[in-house]
Design a protein around this motif. Structure first.
Motif, short mmCIF file in Angstrom:
data_model
loop_
_atom_site.label_atom_id
_atom_site.label_comp_id
_atom_site.label_asym_id
_atom_site.label_seq_id
_atom_site.Cartn_x
_atom_site.Cartn_y
_atom_site.Cartn_z
N GLY A 177 -4.18 10.34 17.59
CA GLY A 177 -5.32 9.47 17.30
C GLY A 177 -4.86 8.03 17.12
O GLY A 177 -4.19 7.48 17.99
N ARG A 178 -5.17 7.46 16.01
CA ARG A 178 -4.77 6.07 15.72
C ARG A 178 -3.30 5.95 15.35
O ARG A 178 -2.74 4.87 15.33
N GLY A 179 -2.66 7.06 15.03
CA GLY A 179 -1.23 7.04 14.73
C GLY A 179 -0.90 6.75 13.28
O GLY A 179 0.21 6.28 12.99
N LYS A 180 -1.83 7.07 12.36
CA LYS A 180 -1.59 6.74 10.96
C LYS A 180 -0.47 7.57 10.32
O LYS A 180 0.27 7.07 9.47
N LEU A 181 -0.32 8.83 10.73
CA LEU A 181 0.75 9.65 10.15
C LEU A 181 2.11 9.09 10.54
O LEU A 181 3.02 8.96 9.70
N SER A 182 2.27 8.72 11.80
CA SER A 182 3.53 8.09 12.24
C SER A 182 3.75 6.76 11.53
O SER A 182 4.89 6.41 11.20
N HIS A 183 2.67 6.05 11.28
CA HIS A 183 2.77 4.78 10.56
C HIS A 183 3.41 4.98 9.19
O HIS A 183 4.33 4.24 8.81
N TRP A 184 2.95 5.99 8.45
CA TRP A 184 3.48 6.21 7.11
C TRP A 184 4.90 6.76 7.15
O TRP A 184 5.72 6.45 6.27
N ASP A 210 -0.53 1.01 16.25
CA ASP A 210 0.75 0.79 16.90
C ASP A 210 1.19 -0.67 16.80
O ASP A 210 2.38 -0.97 16.66
N GLY A 211 0.22 -1.59 16.88
CA GLY A 211 0.55 -3.01 16.88
C GLY A 211 1.22 -3.48 15.60
O GLY A 211 1.91 -4.49 15.59
N LYS A 212 1.02 -2.74 14.51
CA LYS A 212 1.64 -3.12 13.24
C LYS A 212 3.15 -2.99 13.28
O LYS A 212 3.85 -3.51 12.40
#
Length: 459
Positions: A177-184, A210-212
């Protein structure tokens, strides 16, 4: 408006905002409304939602956004689909609501008999992680965001307990999805070297995070492909670095979990063993499993025995969307005297664990709306009508609590098949409650790490 198309879009309550050609009143899309326009527009054969001039059709087909794109190098048709024995699948499945009381009771008897002796009482392992503490304490987050953060924090806590948060890893988030789990995970590993992220999502996704991560040391790459066709061994970044993989997922719906497991422990591992590149469905059912270091400190040891899969951590979801053709636990079902017919009914009955006897079952899992796909709520909602869920048939036979218990049994039976599959592939697998049911009705986490007995001592 001046120099704008004269077509009024009723659905939007305004005029079309396209700019027509000089001397024209309407844009190309609405040109058929112009009386003097003798050119005919037809629906695009690739996507009838838009039209094209008939005399420019061939030119348009070469550049239409709906044309079939070239397949990426890591696309291998049905590599993770599993064995497709058509003879095993009944031609016509009778709806659950069409079963007689006697047939339904026989199914429940089979379910309880097959579940006898299994570990059905899962332990609670509700953990947290320091990386999310600031966000968890932020009063600006609403109730929905807070629930997602608690789940992500517990997933990271369980990963840390299994020593999966460390350097030299490639984290593959399935159904990103938006990739929030990978973000954390990246936030938790911000000072760690040699970390990569592959975000697997078949649909185009808005509001990605992803851009973050641009400019950071971590490498983020998005793979737009169905898990069923994903060959990790052919992903260029993995081919180059050959880092151990950690498979992760938050609310990975139904069959997607089975496809992800097969992607990791069959097709990827077998390809890494130097075998052929045929789909896993055509290869041996028991590929050699090479294991990964059990902790970050072990990274780099035993280099003569590459270990491609370090671990798996997936929050399970939507058992009613499972499919016998993709299910990894078919051998287990057969070993307890069950087959595709029983599986079909059990996966439908699994929804009873979360929808009970509610009149409006579409609201049964509102807490399951994926934070990663806020506009795609149907992915995690129970959308059964009263007839489909069998409420009329069961009136006076089963109470709401009994239905909930039977639905839970169906879920655990399906999950146990996955656990046995992973054990046969050489993994130490477990199920646990990773969050409270008040936070998420789908609150079971599947974890797997290589079995210690398979880790070879350095020679």
């Amino acid at each position: 408006e001046p120099r704008r198309c004269g077509h009024f879009v009723r659905r939007k309550g305004r005029f079309c905002r396209m700019v027509p050609a000089p001397g024209r009143r309407f844009c190309g899309e609405h040109g058929q409304e112009e009386e003097q326009n003798d050119r005919k527009r037809i629906p695009c054969p690739l996507d009838p939602k838009h039209t094209v001039y008939e005399d420019q059709l061939q030119k348009h087909l070469k550049k239409c956004n709906s044309r079939e794109k070239p397949k990426p190098v890591y696309f291998v048709q049905d590599i993770n689909a599993g064995l497709k024995d058509v003879a095993e699948i009944p031609e016509k499945q009778v709806p659950l609501s069409s079963l007689s009381i006697e047939e339904l009771q026989n199914l429940i008897i089979k379910l309880k008999k097959a579940s006898n002796g299994l570990e059905l009482h899962l332990k609670e392992q509700i953990l947290s992680h320091q990386a999310l503490q600031e966000a968890l304490n932020d009063p600006k987050n609403g109730e929905s965001a807070f629930k997602h953060l608690k789940q992500q924090a517990s997933i990271l806590g369980n990963m840390e307990k299994l020593h999966l948060l460390g350097p030299g890893r490639c984290f593959v988030e399935f159904g990103a999805g938006r990739g929030k789990l990978s973000h954390w995970v990246d936030v938790a590993l911000q000072n760690v070297e040699s970390v990569q992220f592959l975000l697997v999502e078949r649909a185009t996704t808005r509001f990605k995070v992803d851009g973050k991560h641009k400019g950071r040391d971590s490498i983020f790459e998005r793979l737009q492909v169905d898990i069923q066709h994903l060959c990790l061994n052919k992903v260029p970044i993995l081919e180059k670095t050959k880092l151990p993989v950690v498979g992760i997922g938050k609310h990975l719906c139904g069959a997607a979990t089975d496809l992800a497991l097969r992607c990791l422990v069959e097709s990827y591992t077998t390809c890494c063993d130097g075998g052929d590149e045929e789909p896993a469905a055509k290869r041996s059912r028991t590929p050699v499993t090479r294991v990964a270091p059990d902790s970050a400190a072990d990274h780099g040891k035993n280099t003569e025995d590459p270990k491609p899969v370090a671990g798996i951590v997936i929050a399970l979801c939507c058992h009613h969307k499972c499919d016998w053709t993709h299910y990894v636990g078919r051998e287990f079902f057969k070993s307890v005297g069950l087959g595709p017919v029983e599986f079909h009914y059990f996966q439908r009955m699994s929804s009873w664990a979360t929808c009970g006897m509610r009149e409006t079952t579409s609201k049964a899992s509102t807490s399951e709306e994926s934070e990663d796909q806020p506009s795609d709520t149907e992915e995690h909602e129970q959308t059964f009508s009263r007839t489909e869920s069998g409420s009329d048939t069961l009136q006076g036979i089963l109470t709401a609590e009994e239905r909930k218990e039977i639905g839970g049994l169906c879920k655990r039976l399906i999950d146990h098949g996955r656990i046995e599959y992973l054990q046969q592939q050489g993994y130490k697998a477990a199920l646990q409650y990773y969050t409270e049911s008040a936070v998420s009705l789908e609150n079971v986490l599947l974890t797997a790490v290589p079995s210690p007995s398979l880790i070879k001592e350095p020679t």
